[in-house]
Scaffold this active site. Structure first.
Site, PDB file in Angstrom:
ATOM      1  N   ARG A  91      -4.887 -14.558  25.815  1.00 37.90           N
ATOM      2  CA  ARG A  91      -4.376 -14.501  27.193  1.00 37.90           C
ATOM      3  C   ARG A  91      -5.010 -13.359  27.999  1.00 37.90           C
ATOM      4  NH1 ARG A  91       1.417 -12.172  25.251  1.00 37.90           N
ATOM      5  NH2 ARG A  91       0.469 -10.295  24.519  1.00 37.90           N
ATOM      6  N   SER A 119       0.823  -1.217   0.000  1.00 33.28           N
ATOM      7  CA  SER A 119       0.000   0.000   0.000  1.00 33.28           C
ATOM      8  C   SER A 119       0.856   1.266   0.000  1.00 33.28           C
ATOM      9  CB  SER A 119      -0.895   0.009   1.238  1.00 33.28           C
ATOM     10  OG  SER A 119      -1.616  -1.192   1.325  1.00 33.28           O
ATOM     11  N   CYS A 134      -6.533  -6.985   3.796  1.00 30.47           N
ATOM     12  CA  CYS A 134      -7.859  -6.349   3.739  1.00 30.47           C
ATOM     13  C   CYS A 134      -8.788  -6.924   2.667  1.00 30.47           C
ATOM     14  CB  CYS A 134      -7.733  -4.866   3.435  1.00 30.47           C
ATOM     15  SG  CYS A 134      -6.200  -4.084   3.945  1.00 30.47           S
ATOM     16  N   ALA A 180     -11.956  -0.182  11.799  1.00 29.13           N
ATOM     17  CA  ALA A 180     -13.105  -1.089  11.817  1.00 29.13           C
ATOM     18  C   ALA A 180     -12.625  -2.513  12.031  1.00 29.13           C
ATOM     19  CB  ALA A 180     -13.854  -1.011  10.496  1.00 29.13           C
ATOM     20  N   GLU A 211     -11.786 -11.368  13.398  1.00 29.97           N
ATOM     21  CA  GLU A 211     -12.351 -11.452  12.045  1.00 29.97           C
ATOM     22  C   GLU A 211     -12.309 -12.886  11.515  1.00 29.97           C
ATOM     23  OE1 GLU A 211     -11.461  -6.921  10.438  1.00 29.97           O
ATOM     24  OE2 GLU A 211      -9.965  -8.457  10.078  1.00 29.97           O
ATOM     25  N   GLU A 226       9.791  -5.518  -5.698  1.00 30.62           N
ATOM     26  CA  GLU A 226       8.860  -6.353  -4.918  1.00 30.62           C
ATOM     27  C   GLU A 226       9.269  -7.824  -5.040  1.00 30.62           C
ATOM     28  OE1 GLU A 226       6.189  -6.052  -2.716  1.00 30.62           O
ATOM     29  OE2 GLU A 226       6.499  -8.217  -2.738  1.00 30.62           O
ATOM     30  N   GLY A 282      -6.293 -12.099  20.385  1.00 33.42           N
ATOM     31  CA  GLY A 282      -7.502 -11.322  20.695  1.00 33.42           C
ATOM     32  C   GLY A 282      -7.572 -10.018  19.922  1.00 33.42           C
ATOM     33  N   TYR A 296      -7.752  -7.754  16.048  1.00 36.01           N
ATOM     34  CA  TYR A 296      -8.812  -7.744  15.027  1.00 36.01           C
ATOM     35  C   TYR A 296      -8.694  -8.906  14.047  1.00 36.01           C
ATOM     36  CZ  TYR A 296      -5.860  -5.646  11.356  1.00 36.01           C
ATOM     37  OH  TYR A 296      -4.895  -5.419  10.418  1.00 36.01           O
ATOM     38  N   HIS A 345     -34.176   8.378   7.762  1.00 35.94           N
ATOM     39  CA  HIS A 345     -35.064   7.379   8.358  1.00 35.94           C
ATOM     40  C   HIS A 345     -35.617   6.435   7.302  1.00 35.94           C
ATOM     41  CE1 HIS A 345     -37.792   5.839  11.388  1.00 35.94           C
ATOM     42  NE2 HIS A 345     -38.764   5.925  10.509  1.00 35.94           N
ATOM     43  N   GLU A 366     -29.333   7.004  12.212  1.00 45.57           N
ATOM     44  CA  GLU A 366     -30.095   8.178  12.654  1.00 45.57           C
ATOM     45  C   GLU A 366     -30.021   8.348  14.171  1.00 45.57           C
ATOM     46  OE1 GLU A 366     -34.504   7.993  12.305  1.00 45.57           O
ATOM     47  OE2 GLU A 366     -34.211   5.894  11.751  1.00 45.57           O
ATOM     48  N   CYS A 403      -2.223  -5.900   1.892  1.00 49.79           N
ATOM     49  CA  CYS A 403      -3.630  -5.499   1.791  1.00 49.79           C
ATOM     50  C   CYS A 403      -4.327  -6.227   0.653  1.00 49.79           C
ATOM     51  CB  CYS A 403      -3.707  -3.983   1.592  1.00 49.79           C
ATOM     52  SG  CYS A 403      -5.373  -3.404   1.294  1.00 49.79           S
ATOM     53  N   GLY A 448      -0.274 -11.250  16.408  1.00 51.52           N
ATOM     54  CA  GLY A 448       0.408  -9.993  16.123  1.00 51.52           C
ATOM     55  C   GLY A 448       1.305 -10.080  14.898  1.00 51.52           C
ATOM     56  N   ARG A 495      -8.261  -5.516  23.017  1.00 49.57           N
ATOM     57  CA  ARG A 495      -7.698  -4.598  24.004  1.00 49.57           C
ATOM     58  C   ARG A 495      -7.483  -3.224  23.354  1.00 49.57           C
ATOM     59  NH1 ARG A 495      -2.328  -3.859  25.723  1.00 49.57           N
ATOM     60  NH2 ARG A 495      -1.649  -5.400  24.220  1.00 49.57           N
ATOM     61  N   THR A 547      -3.942   0.153   6.010  1.00 44.38           N
ATOM     62  CA  THR A 547      -3.654   0.529   4.638  1.00 44.38           C
ATOM     63  C   THR A 547      -3.748   2.038   4.384  1.00 44.38           C
ATOM     64  OG1 THR A 547      -4.039  -1.574   3.604  1.00 44.38           O
ATOM     65  CG2 THR A 547      -4.660   0.348   2.305  1.00 44.38           C
ATOM     66  N   LYS A 568      -9.665 -10.693   2.950  1.00 42.04           N
ATOM     67  CA  LYS A 568     -10.379 -10.798   4.231  1.00 42.04           C
ATOM     68  C   LYS A 568     -11.824 -10.322   4.088  1.00 42.04           C
ATOM     69  CE  LYS A 568     -10.734  -7.523   6.798  1.00 42.04           C
ATOM     70  NZ  LYS A 568      -9.884  -6.876   7.756  1.00 42.04           N
TER      71      LYS A 568
HETATM   72  C1  LIG Z   1      -5.287 -10.406   7.644  1.00 39.98           C
HETATM   73  C2  LIG Z   1      -5.113  -8.926   7.535  1.00 39.98           C
HETATM   74  C3  LIG Z   1      -6.216  -8.125   7.379  1.00 39.98           C
HETATM   75  C4  LIG Z   1      -6.063  -6.747   7.284  1.00 39.98           C
HETATM   76  N1  LIG Z   1      -7.182  -5.971   7.144  1.00 39.98           N
HETATM   77  C5  LIG Z   1      -7.079  -4.640   7.062  1.00 39.98           C
HETATM   78  C6  LIG Z   1      -8.226  -3.825   6.894  1.00 39.98           C
HETATM   79  O1  LIG Z   1      -9.362  -4.311   6.857  1.00 39.98           O
HETATM   80  N2  LIG Z   1      -8.053  -2.484   6.788  1.00 39.98           N
HETATM   81  C7  LIG Z   1      -6.817  -1.896   6.828  1.00 39.98           C
HETATM   82  O2  LIG Z   1      -6.711  -0.673   6.696  1.00 39.98           O
HETATM   83  N3  LIG Z   1      -5.700  -2.652   6.994  1.00 39.98           N
HETATM   84  C8  LIG Z   1      -5.815  -3.994   7.111  1.00 39.98           C
HETATM   85  N4  LIG Z   1      -4.673  -4.765   7.256  1.00 39.98           N
HETATM   86  C9  LIG Z   1      -3.366  -4.093   7.355  1.00 39.98           C
HETATM   87  C10 LIG Z   1      -2.825  -3.696   5.976  1.00 39.98           C
HETATM   88  O3  LIG Z   1      -2.813  -4.817   5.130  1.00 39.98           O
HETATM   89  C11 LIG Z   1      -1.432  -3.126   6.138  1.00 39.98           C
HETATM   90  O4  LIG Z   1      -1.468  -2.065   7.068  1.00 39.98           O
HETATM   91  C12 LIG Z   1      -0.869  -2.586   4.821  1.00 39.98           C
HETATM   92  O5  LIG Z   1      -0.841  -3.581   3.846  1.00 39.98           O
HETATM   93  C13 LIG Z   1       0.526  -2.037   5.060  1.00 39.98           C
HETATM   94  O6  LIG Z   1       1.096  -1.612   3.848  1.00 39.98           O
HETATM   95  P1  LIG Z   1       2.684  -1.509   3.694  1.00 39.98           P
HETATM   96  O7  LIG Z   1       2.905  -0.812   2.393  1.00 39.98           O
HETATM   97  O8  LIG Z   1       3.273  -0.944   4.905  1.00 39.98           O
HETATM   98  O9  LIG Z   1       3.199  -3.010   3.625  1.00 39.98           O
HETATM   99  P2  LIG Z   1       2.734  -4.280   2.813  1.00 39.98           P
HETATM  100  O10 LIG Z   1       1.414  -4.089   2.167  1.00 39.98           O
HETATM  101  O11 LIG Z   1       2.879  -5.422   3.746  1.00 39.98           O
HETATM  102  O12 LIG Z   1       3.796  -4.388   1.645  1.00 39.98           O
HETATM  103  C14 LIG Z   1       5.144  -4.666   1.880  1.00 39.98           C
HETATM  104  C15 LIG Z   1       5.716  -5.355   0.655  1.00 39.98           C
HETATM  105  O13 LIG Z   1       7.123  -5.359   0.742  1.00 39.98           O
HETATM  106  C16 LIG Z   1       7.609  -6.567   0.180  1.00 39.98           C
HETATM  107  N5  LIG Z   1       8.988  -6.760   0.675  1.00 39.98           N
HETATM  108  C17 LIG Z   1       9.389  -6.931   1.962  1.00 39.98           C
HETATM  109  N6  LIG Z   1      10.723  -7.000   2.032  1.00 39.98           N
HETATM  110  C18 LIG Z   1      11.190  -6.850   0.754  1.00 39.98           C
HETATM  111  C19 LIG Z   1      12.488  -6.814   0.164  1.00 39.98           C
HETATM  112  N7  LIG Z   1      13.618  -6.876   0.906  1.00 39.98           N
HETATM  113  N8  LIG Z   1      12.571  -6.691  -1.181  1.00 39.98           N
HETATM  114  C20 LIG Z   1      11.472  -6.575  -1.960  1.00 39.98           C
HETATM  115  N9  LIG Z   1      10.212  -6.590  -1.451  1.00 39.98           N
HETATM  116  C21 LIG Z   1      10.078  -6.717  -0.104  1.00 39.98           C
HETATM  117  C22 LIG Z   1       6.605  -7.598   0.667  1.00 39.98           C
HETATM  118  O14 LIG Z   1       6.629  -8.752  -0.153  1.00 39.98           O
HETATM  119  C23 LIG Z   1       5.296  -6.817   0.552  1.00 39.98           C
HETATM  120  O15 LIG Z   1       4.659  -7.039  -0.687  1.00 39.98           O
HETATM  121  C24 LIG Z   1      -4.786  -6.159   7.341  1.00 39.98           C
HETATM  122  C25 LIG Z   1      -3.646  -6.969   7.487  1.00 39.98           C
HETATM  123  C26 LIG Z   1      -3.815  -8.331   7.601  1.00 39.98           C
HETATM  124  C27 LIG Z   1      -2.595  -9.194   7.765  1.00 39.98           C
END
Ligand SMILES: Cc1cc2nc3c(=O)[nH]c(=O)nc-3n(C[C@H](O)[C@H](O)[C@H](O)COP(=O)(O)OP(=O)(O)OC[C@H]3O[C@@H](n4cnc5c(N)ncnc54)[C@H](O)[C@@H]3O)c2cc1C
Length: 457
Positions: A198, A14, A47, A340, A181, A34, A175, A177, A434, A439, A42, A261, A204, A310, A50
């Protein structure tokens, strides 16, 4: 021979994609590297899949109330269809991300990146050397797996989307999100689901009424919760996994998922060698402009340990592109971020919890619980909850918390009002829509209860 760039972005998730695309649009020569799939967590395993699985799981609730509206539904569920259709959709999105980058003129390199020094990146398989003015580290994070015997028998959210078949039962540890989910996803799809955590209740840090309301919602869906203990070991038992708990009990499950986590991706690609300072929790230390301890290296998104969402990664990525390539320095304000949880019931929240608001002085609480209209023709007992937290002094609304259908959509709009520092009078002046659940947010009369001098009255 080294190739020369203005910006190399590591990670096309993202944050990285937004930064790369905008920087290229402003005329910078940009490469984004990448190692897995463009779109990052995401799009590929967060996201987007999911939410698709949440939709799949919610049909169960609809089927439950359908007869009260005169419908008779013979339903069955096919997991491989969901997995295949999900894959089609995320592949479509991945292509759209790539063409967005191509269109802006950013080069996408499919490889693992290593930082050689503050101005040099090497691609691991291709062996390319890129020299660059700036680097943005947008490497995200990965699931944390507890270091316990048999941990390799468990899965994380990464694998949960693509299981070859649905298990008959699942234990989810965590515990947060993601745990909540996935518990409702699996339960909604017919899997006997147990959540172990735990702490004393899920989520939390969220408002207590949301936590308790969600806990009751999980119970109503037959999700067993085991609180105040953890998983100590896993071992094979026939086709199942036998789990040993911290309280001395044991039980078999078809699958075990860790939602314990996430850890920032900071290892093994030369960050520390380049002098980039990490915080004690392992995230990259950045200033308000997302600059690291090395002046030409920036970091955005989950790897910085700020809000792991994201829209936050996107906003931070965009701000760095503005700062570096559009002569428009932006320090993103992270103080008001809505969030959310797409569990069942859905919850969403913006601003201060009741407990947090209390630290700001006297407060008034407006709270209502009722059966959402969709349940009123059946005996489904789920309830909705809407809550406003206001400061007594100036009646500013400092927190809005919603549990029930459409919670996230409501909070998205309430977030605008809170950002504009709306007061209770501003909410009251708004005509109700309504019949809706939302509302209720603009029709509260007297406070449900107040706190004066820290005492509930
Ligand atoms: C199950 C789940 C559900 C989620 N649901 C939501 C939601 O509903 N709403 C929301 O806002 N957020 C949600 N999130 C969180 C959201 O996905 C992340 O906050 C977001 O993707 C973070 O973006 P980023 O760019 O920091 O990293 P990422 O999207 O994780 O991208 C990092 C990229 O870097 C690449 N990479 C890593 N190291 C290297 C390297 N050395 N060389 C080349 N490439 C590399 C990885 O392969 C990856 O593609 C969810 C996360 C999870 C796990």
């Amino acid at each position: 021979m080294s190739e020369s760039y203005d910006l190399v972005v590591i990670g096309a998730g993202s944050g990285g994609v937004r930064a790369a695309r905008m920087a290229a649009t402003y005329g910078a020569r940009v490469a984004v590297i990448e190692e897995f799939r463009v779109g990052g967590t995401c799009v590929i395993r967060g996201c987007v899949p999911k939410k698709l699985y949440v939709y799949a799981s919610r049909f169960r609730d609809l089927f439950e109330v359908a007869p009260s509206f005169g419908w008779q539904v013979e339903a069955s569920f096919d997991w491989p269809t969901l997995v295949a259709n999900k894959e089609k959709e995320i592949s479509r999105l991945e292509k759209a991300y790539v063409s967005g980058l191509d269109g802006a003129g950013a080069e996408v390199i499919r490889d693992r990146a290593e930082i050689v020094d503050a101005h040099t990146i090497r691609t691991v398989q291709g062996g390319r050397t890129l020299s660059t003015k700036y680097i943005i580290v947008a490497t995200g994070g990965h699931p944390m797996i507890p270091d316990i015997p048999g941990k390799e028998l468990g899965i994380s959210s990464n694998e949960a989307f693509d299981l070859p078949a649905l298990p008959h039962s699942i234990l989810i540890e965590g515990g947060g999100y993601v745990g909540a989910e996935f518990a409702t996803i699996f339960a909604g799809l017919g899997v006997h689901t147990t959540l172990i955590y735990r702490g004393s209740c899920v989520l939390r840090g969220f408002d207590e009424d949301l936590r308790r309301g969600l806990d009751m919602g999980l119970e109503a869906r037959g999700i067993k919760r085991i609180y105040e203990t953890d998983v100590k070991a896993l071992r094979k038992q026939g086709n199942d996994i036998c789990v040993s708990f911290g309280d001395g009990n044991e039980a078999p499950f078809g699958a075990v998922m860790f939602a314990t986590g996430r850890v920032p991706n900071v290892q093994g690609f030369g960050l520390e060698e380049a002098g980039v300072k990490l915080r004690p929790d392992g995230a990259i230390e950045v200033d308000g402009f997302s600059k690291t301890s090395v002046p030409n290296i920036y970091a955005v998104g989950d790897v910085t340990g700020r809000s792991a969402l994201t829209p936050v990664a996107i906003r931070d990525g965009a701000a760095v592109a503005e700062t570096l390539f559009n002569d428009n320095p932006i320090a993103v304000d992270h103080s008001l971020i809505g969030t959310a949880v797409f569990a069942e019931p859905e919850i969403a929240t913006i601003g201060l919890t009741e407990a947090e608001a209390l630290t700001h002085g006297d407060i008034d609480i407006y709270l209502t619980r009722f059966r959402p209209m969709i349940n009123t023709l059946s005996d489904k007992s789920d309830r909705m909850m809407l809550k406003l937290v206001t400061l007594a002094e100036d009646q500013r609304v400092v927190g809005v918390h919603v549990l029930g259908p459409g919670a996230a959509e409501m909070i998205q709009l309430a977030a605008i009002a809170l950002g504009m520092k709306a007061t209770k009078a501003d909410f009251d002046r708004t005509f109700a829509m309504h019949p809706t659940a939302g509302e209720e947010l603009v029709t509260f009369k007297a406070p449900t209860y107040r706190y004066r001098g820290g005492v509930k009255v």
